[in-house]
Design an enzyme around this catalytic site. Sequence first.
Site, short mmCIF file in Angstrom:
data_model
loop_
_atom_site.label_atom_id
_atom_site.label_comp_id
_atom_site.label_asym_id
_atom_site.label_seq_id
_atom_site.Cartn_x
_atom_site.Cartn_y
_atom_site.Cartn_z
N HIS A 135 44.47 60.19 -9.80
CA HIS A 135 44.29 61.61 -10.13
C HIS A 135 44.36 61.74 -11.66
O HIS A 135 45.05 60.95 -12.31
CB HIS A 135 45.44 62.39 -9.48
N ASP A 212 52.79 57.52 -8.29
CA ASP A 212 52.42 58.93 -8.13
C ASP A 212 52.51 59.24 -6.64
O ASP A 212 51.66 58.82 -5.85
CB ASP A 212 50.99 59.14 -8.67
N GLN A 215 50.85 62.83 -3.01
CA GLN A 215 50.27 62.94 -1.67
C GLN A 215 51.09 62.20 -0.62
O GLN A 215 50.86 62.39 0.58
CB GLN A 215 48.83 62.39 -1.66
N LYS A 238 53.30 70.51 -2.49
CA LYS A 238 52.48 69.74 -1.55
C LYS A 238 53.29 69.29 -0.34
O LYS A 238 52.77 68.72 0.59
CB LYS A 238 51.88 68.52 -2.25
N CYS A 376 39.88 66.21 -9.09
CA CYS A 376 40.60 65.67 -10.26
C CYS A 376 40.66 64.16 -10.20
O CYS A 376 41.69 63.54 -10.54
CB CYS A 376 42.02 66.25 -10.37
#
Length: 419
Positions: A135, A212, A215, A238, A376
């Site tokens: 991302h 990261d 998600q 999220k 993104c």
Amino acid sequence: MVAASESQSVDQSAFEVERIRRDFPALDQQVYGRPLVYLDSAATSQRPRAVIEAIDRFYTTQNANVHRGVHYLSQLATREFEAARVKTQHFINAPDTHEIIFTRGTTESINLVAHSFGAKFVGEGDEIILTRMEHHANIVPWQMLCERSGASLRVVPINDRGELLLDEYEKMLNPRVKLVGVTHISNALGTVNPVKRMIEMAHRHGIPVLIDGAQSAPHLKIDVQELDCDFYAFSGHKMYGPTGIGVLYGKSQWLNAMPPFMGGGDMIVSVSFEKTVYNTLPHKFEAGTPDIAGAIGLGAAIDYLNGIGLDRIAVYERELLDYATETIGAIPGVRFIGTAREKACALSFLIDDVHSHDIGTILDQEGIAVRGGHHCAQPAMKFFGVPATARASFAFYNTRAEVDALAKAILKVKQVFEV
Ligand SMILES: Cc1ncc(COP(=O)(O)O)c(C=O)c1O
């Protein structure tokens, strides 16, 4: 409400999705006279009533600033805020509460590391390894660091399925590399990356790894000790919590060695014009008044998720994604972007040569919320030779009936564009 005492066994018949849906008031509405089918949880999830009520309770009866007051309300707010930190620590199995830094979200968490770790440990001629599927939030802060420091980026390539080429990654590891940054789950492709293996490989060369987790935190059980990652970044919004709150987990050894990111109140022990003494962790990285209600809301989201069980959520969502892949994939003209063997939560697709914004607009008219665009992740889109895709992303409150509604609406798109 799903009680915390409920069975944690992975039993599909016991996964009462209709009951779970009633916990999410935003799902129970119509758009354009049709029932809302919300398939955009990778952009932001909906919130259960427990989170909304926790925020309401804070502003109604607990509101005060934290860490600063001797009065009753300030102590109460501080207790609730710090309790959220402990919940977050346990949620990802961090060894110590002070390794949990509250930020505004994944983006700020990564920027914090790029600035602070970068200032101390990255210089001219050094390298940062990222992957082709990151991302922009895990690309741009590192590019900015490279501009400041004279370091350079190396990018792990992917194959046509959207899987990382680990042989290439292995070849890139060398003493000049100061950090590896990799997404746990790609928001654009749905790929679940083998991060544990990648961390092991980097550590053999003494290189720290930032994951990261934007998600993955909502979909997988995260154990930062088992992964042995050096940093883990994720966002509240999220994972069914509020916007404006996020988390950076970092190993103490790094966080203690890193300089502060922002200066201001709360991150100091004492200030004089001659010399300022910085506070200990986690406060060193939390300058100014934090998002107190956001942290408390995040704590409520964690309680809620624990009540269902991340293991059960992952199994239910996997089954739903398989069903969606089969159902949508059977429609002539549909092409998936991202067909990794390990996937979660997101299905990126194209329909013949229809533009993804047109797909999104027609689906919207049918009450179906998906995302059209580059997500993104422009370097990943470029690899597949497309500017954008339509993306349906799933959460544990989605159903097979909603997948069927998506399939029906895709047929409508084909009809309108005569493809
Ligand atoms: C993989 C990934 N990383 C980072 C981000 C940025 O998260 P936030 O906007 O919450 O900071 C996102 C958001 O979509 C994402 O999907």
